[in-house]
Write a protein that holds these residues in place. Structure first.
Motif, PDB file in Angstrom:
ATOM      1  N   UNK A 110       0.534  -1.492  -0.062  1.00  0.00           N
ATOM      2  CA  UNK A 110       0.159  -0.262   0.290  1.00  0.00           C
ATOM      3  C   UNK A 110       1.116   0.696  -0.259  1.00  0.00           C
ATOM      4  N   UNK A 111       0.477   2.262  -0.694  1.00  0.00           N
ATOM      5  CA  UNK A 111       0.853   3.520  -0.853  1.00  0.00           C
ATOM      6  C   UNK A 111       0.217   4.559   0.667  1.00  0.00           C
ATOM      7  N   UNK A 112      -0.980   3.717   1.078  1.00  0.00           N
ATOM      8  CA  UNK A 112      -1.587   5.004   2.500  1.00  0.00           C
ATOM      9  C   UNK A 112      -2.412   3.807   2.964  1.00  0.00           C
ATOM     10  N   UNK A 113      -2.274   3.882   4.032  1.00  0.00           N
ATOM     11  CA  UNK A 113      -2.971   2.631   6.136  1.00  0.00           C
ATOM     12  C   UNK A 113      -3.558   3.885   6.131  1.00  0.00           C
ATOM     13  N   UNK A 114      -5.495   4.055   6.121  1.00  0.00           N
ATOM     14  CA  UNK A 114      -5.909   5.049   7.440  1.00  0.00           C
ATOM     15  C   UNK A 114      -6.601   3.407   7.854  1.00  0.00           C
ATOM     16  N   UNK A 115      -7.097   4.078   8.347  1.00  0.00           N
ATOM     17  CA  UNK A 115      -8.229   3.714  10.050  1.00  0.00           C
ATOM     18  C   UNK A 115      -8.788   5.110  10.237  1.00  0.00           C
ATOM     19  N   UNK A 116     -10.338   4.248   9.685  1.00  0.00           N
ATOM     20  CA  UNK A 116     -11.168   5.043  10.033  1.00  0.00           C
ATOM     21  C   UNK A 116     -11.827   4.557  11.039  1.00  0.00           C
ATOM     22  N   UNK A 117     -11.994   5.312  12.515  1.00  0.00           N
ATOM     23  CA  UNK A 117     -12.243   5.047  14.231  1.00  0.00           C
ATOM     24  C   UNK A 117     -13.280   5.249  13.386  1.00  0.00           C
ATOM     25  N   UNK A 118     -14.761   4.130  14.775  1.00  0.00           N
ATOM     26  CA  UNK A 118     -15.425   4.004  14.421  1.00  0.00           C
ATOM     27  C   UNK A 118     -16.425   5.619  14.787  1.00  0.00           C
ATOM     28  N   UNK A 119     -17.367   6.017  14.508  1.00  0.00           N
ATOM     29  CA  UNK A 119     -17.777   7.050  14.254  1.00  0.00           C
ATOM     30  C   UNK A 119     -17.656   8.468  13.902  1.00  0.00           C
ATOM     31  N   UNK A 120     -16.491   7.878  13.174  1.00  0.00           N
ATOM     32  CA  UNK A 120     -15.639   8.948  12.443  1.00  0.00           C
ATOM     33  C   UNK A 120     -15.407   9.606  10.692  1.00  0.00           C
ATOM     34  N   UNK A 121     -14.754  10.066   9.805  1.00  0.00           N
ATOM     35  CA  UNK A 121     -14.195  10.198   9.178  1.00  0.00           C
ATOM     36  C   UNK A 121     -12.997  10.468   8.897  1.00  0.00           C
ATOM     37  N   UNK A 122     -12.559  10.104   7.648  1.00  0.00           N
ATOM     38  CA  UNK A 122     -11.411  10.248   6.668  1.00  0.00           C
ATOM     39  C   UNK A 122     -10.808  11.014   5.560  1.00  0.00           C
ATOM     40  N   UNK A 123     -10.732  12.051   5.248  1.00  0.00           N
ATOM     41  CA  UNK A 123     -10.684  12.815   4.175  1.00  0.00           C
ATOM     42  C   UNK A 123      -9.009  12.638   3.731  1.00  0.00           C
ATOM     43  N   UNK A 124      -8.943  11.677   2.402  1.00  0.00           N
ATOM     44  CA  UNK A 124      -7.791  11.961   1.534  1.00  0.00           C
ATOM     45  C   UNK A 124      -7.686  12.095   0.345  1.00  0.00           C
ATOM     46  N   UNK A 125      -6.177  11.981  -0.478  1.00  0.00           N
ATOM     47  CA  UNK A 125      -6.766  12.176  -1.967  1.00  0.00           C
ATOM     48  C   UNK A 125      -5.692  11.099  -2.689  1.00  0.00           C
ATOM     49  N   UNK A 126      -6.202  11.176  -3.922  1.00  0.00           N
ATOM     50  CA  UNK A 126      -5.867   9.787  -4.150  1.00  0.00           C
ATOM     51  C   UNK A 126      -5.701  10.864  -6.050  1.00  0.00           C
ATOM     52  N   UNK A 127      -4.632   9.843  -6.513  1.00  0.00           N
ATOM     53  CA  UNK A 127      -4.098  10.029  -8.369  1.00  0.00           C
ATOM     54  C   UNK A 127      -4.979   9.734  -9.256  1.00  0.00           C
ATOM     55  N   UNK A 128      -5.143   9.957 -10.175  1.00  0.00           N
ATOM     56  CA  UNK A 128      -5.833   8.979 -11.319  1.00  0.00           C
ATOM     57  C   UNK A 128      -5.146   8.137 -11.613  1.00  0.00           C
TER      58      UNK A 128
END
Length: 788
Positions: free
Chosen positions: A187-205
């Motif tokens: 993976x290039x990036x690993x994000x844990x979105x914890x319960x009851x939250x949200x996470x924003x992130x960017x990806x390329x085409x």
């Protein structure tokens, strides 16, 4: 750990109280091993392994590794062989083994001098177990040993194993193994979105996004924006209404129709893999108003979480966010009301998307704990981002049994050739099969079959080898057909019925020898059913799955015999293609006595003269090429499922889910000729029920001729006045007849030819298509073309 197979899913249809709940206790893990394949997993000192021979007579090869080297001391059993099966798989260039090679390399294993423990024998019974204990930390490789390229002439197909691992220290495993599926790449990036939250992130085409349900039954809203537009101050986000309109679908479906668009009709992402296949495509993400109206003021919600995460990107806050809600189990009921229930997703289920432009994305772990949306217990979501060089094939997850491990849609042996001709594939019982071929189109493919010849990939049909001294007796009991009358070299079409006479499946039975049969049908459950009856009745049989060893094409049409005559070689004791009679088969080879083995049967699903040709998947490309060469001057055309459906409806041939289901008996499905109640003296499953049903049928299968060009549809009611008297099972605008026709299950009182009825459109009352009842089949009623 007694009765491991029965308690943990190697028997069919275990009782599931709630969808998505783990079916194994804490500390227990299950590793499936496909026949002729292998699985790799870590073990720790004190772990107990139970290896289950699911179908019987399948040798298991267990090899232990410590620090990458084969080590006989890993398990408390003395090795009794060399790891030949593992080395053979690693040496294979087959694409099917590429993932195994990657995993072995990833673990740094060297099998050069490794010795193995061989479990089970050719006489082992279905569900037989063998136990081992790990004496140290290491890596275990279990191979379902057998010739992965076994001949279609024999019945020695390798079958599946299941390995259960009872961890000595679940806490250690949970600490070292995060409970996520293995990454598809680094993976290039690993994000844990914890319960009851949200996470924003960017990806390329071109990059990939994997949204993972960590513990199961957890919804995750997904939204994305075109970055180029955001940088100019223009918000263009994923719009599910636009997407549904363009795709003509109410829910997501991986494959060709898998893109998601913004309001400018620009594609943002494409779903490529989906292990759950049950998501929401209707409603907004949860928002303050929803909770306020339920009396939960100030409840955390996905909309506010989105607003907070997207604010740094200059996105205007909204009161309710449109989104794609993965794993959210919603539906529209019969009253057109949106309903919801617990998600189907299991721990580790995921959706894999590919970015089609540079994106700003946001993913939530929904906080809803006031209804079944998250199984009443919100948990985490995990996101992995992969680089654009990830090679991920399109696939959908399916489970053969309710608590089976997920399996991804497979490609048939003919896929390298069919995929070069079309991108339009249908997921059919776990395989990708062509829908049509754009250079021809379904109508041209249809006419090729009617006038010249067509070839269609039907490898998704399930095949089961039924062998042993009681094979005939078992099948005589399980099938309505009189199996004792079937000669070696003959094929018989038969339903497979429940005890109440309802049909679970239909198929063709090949008799290869006195005690050797091959059952070719539509569902995996047929094999389970046969094994259940064999165990209950004490029959001495072996029933082995052979679908992965037997792929097949149908060559159909007036020129099919001339084409196969050019490439099929048979021994003197086998009928040639010219001598092959209807519902007979021949043991054959491609071109000459040393060519790849084939079985050629005079069967088909089109109502035309035709054959089916079975081969091993490794020989499929060669067979396809030889057919194309031999058929070049005979008008041979590749054909997809859409044209096949036209042909089989005109020929009055039954299809599962259309002409029959569990509640439909063979008489109602129009195949009562397969139930010889008078001439078959032996008892068989459903006999008493079928005798009752025959004397007082609820429905007859009939044909309808529609009085205009509009087409009826499956499931539409058939009426006389305001009284519904039947239901349309299949319908098509017939090219050869020049009119719309249908197959219909109709009340006996109205089933006579010439009866005037009407097909109800819309609600059945406000729009009607007038029709007349006709006999089945609509085309070639004497089946002269098939018998030619």
């Amino acid at each position: 750990m007694e009765q491991m197979a029965r308690r943990h899913g190697t028997e069919p249809d275990p009782y599931i109280q709630s969808p998505g709940e783990p079916t194994l206790p804490r500390g227990m893990e299950r590793y499936p091993v496909n026949g002729g394949g292998a699985t790799v997993f870590p073990v720790y000192g004190g772990d107990r392994l139970t290896v289950v021979d699911v179908e019987g007579s399948q040798v298991a090869e267990v090899t232990g590794f410590i620090r990458g080297r084969g080590d006989a001391g890993l398990f408390a059993l003395e090795p009794n062989g060399w790891a030949g099966g593992l080395r053979s798989l690693l040496a294979s260039r087959s694409p099917r083994q590429s993932r195994l090679r990657e995993r072995v390399l990833g673990w740094g294993l060297d099998p050069t001098d490794a010795r193995s423990i061989r479990l089970f024998t050719e006489g082992s019974s279905p569900g037989q177990e063998s136990r081992l204990m790990a004496m140290a930390d290491g890596v275990c490789v279990v191979v379902a040993a057998g010739d992965g390229a076994s001949s279609v002439h024999d019945q020695a197909s390798p079958t599946d194993l299941t390995v259960f691992v009872e961890r000595a220290s679940p806490e250690r495993v949970e600490r070292e193994k995060p409970g996520l599926p293995e990454p598809l790449a680094e993976p290039l990036e690993e994000l844990r979105v914890e319960r009851a939250t949200a996470r924003a992130y960017t990806v390329k085409s071109g990059q990939w996004i994997q949204v993972i349900d960590v513990e199961g039954r957890q919804c995750s809203d997904f939204q994305a924006f075109r970055m180029s537009q955001l940088e100019r101050g223009v918000e263009r986000c994923l719009d599910v209404t636009t997407t549904r309109t363009l795709m003509g679908q109410g829910s997501p479906h991986p494959g060709l129709h898998s893109k998601y668009y913004d309001v400018d009709f620009q594609p943002l992402v494409q779903i490529v893999q989906d292990t759950c296949n049950r998501h929401d495509a209707f409603a907004l993400a949860c928002n303050p108003k929803y909770y306020e109206e339920m009396g939960y003021f100030g409840h955390r919600n996905c909309t506010d979480n989105f607003n907070a995460e997207l604010d740094p990107y200059g996105v205007t806050a909204r009161r309710g966010w449109m989104s794609m809600n993965f794993f959210y189990n919603t539906a529209i009921d019969d009253h057109n009301v949106l309903t919801l229930d617990e998600p189907w997703s299991r721990p580790g289920d995921y959706v894999l998307l590919r970015a089609l432009t540079d994106l700003v994305c946001v993913t939530s772990a929904c906080p809803d704990d006031i209804d079944p949306a998250n199984g009443w217990n919100p948990t985490d979501i995990h996101v992995r981002v992969y680089d654009s060089d990830l090679n991920a094939r399109r696939s959908i997850g399916f489970r053969q049994r309710p608590d089976s491990e997920v399996e991804m849609t497979r490609e048939t042996g003919f896929y390298p050739r069919t995929s070069a001709l079309t991108r339009n594939f249908t997921e059919y019982h776990g395989f990708w099969l062509p829908t049509d071929y754009p250079q021809h189109g379904a109508i041209d493919e249809y006419w090729a079959c009617r006038e010249k010849a067509a070839v269609i990939d039907l490898s998704a049909l399930r095949k089961f080898e039924v062998m042993g001294p009681d094979a005939e007796s078992l099948l005589q009991y399980c099938l309505p057909r009189d199996v004792r009358r079937i000669a070696v070299g003959q094929v018989s079409y038969s339903p497979l019925c429940h005890h109440d006479g309802g049909m679970m499946d239909d198929g063709t039975l090949f008799r290869l020898g006195r005690d050797n049969f091959r059952w070719v049908c539509g569902t995996d459950y047929a094999g389970d059913w046969l094994r259940e009856q064999a165990e209950a009745g004490g029959y001495r049989v072996v029933i082995k799955s052979a679908t992965d060893q037997l792929h097949n094409v149908a060559v159909q049409g007036p020129n099919s015999r001339a084409i196969l005559r050019r490439i099929v070689w048979t021994r003197p004791d086998q009928p040639t293609v010219d001598e092959l009679k209807l519902f007979r088969f021949s043991i054959a080879r491609l071109h000459h006595e040393d060519g790849p083995p084939l079985i050629v049967s005079r069967t088909g699903y089109t109502g035309e003269l035709g054959f089916e040709v079975f081969c091993h998947p490794d020989d499929a490309v060669m067979l396809w090429d030889e057919l194309q060469s031999a058929g070049a001057d005979q008008g041979l055309t590749p054909m997809g499922l859409e044209a096949l459906d036209m042909l089989r409806i005109e020929a009055g041939l039954a299809a599962a889910g259309h002409e029959f289901d569990d509640s439909t008996d063979p008489f109602e499905a129009g195949i009562g000729f397969t139930v010889p109640l008078r001439s078959k003296e032996d008892a068989f499953i459903g006999r008493d029920a079928l005798m009752r049903r025959q004397t007082s049928p609820h429905r007859h299968l009939v044909g309808l001729e529609i009085n205009n060009e509009e087409t009826a549809a499956h499931g539409e009611g058939v009426f006389v006045g305001r009284h519904q008297v039947g239901v349309v099972t299949s319908a098509v605008r017939s090219p050869v007849l020049g009119r719309s026709i249908a197959l219909c299950r109709l009340s006996p009182e109205y089933a006579g030819p010439g009866t005037e009825v009407a097909v109800g459109k819309l609600d059945g009352l406000q729009k009607r298509l007038s029709a007349q009842v006709v006999s089945v089949p609509h085309f070639d009623p004497g089946r002269e073309r098939m018998r030619s």
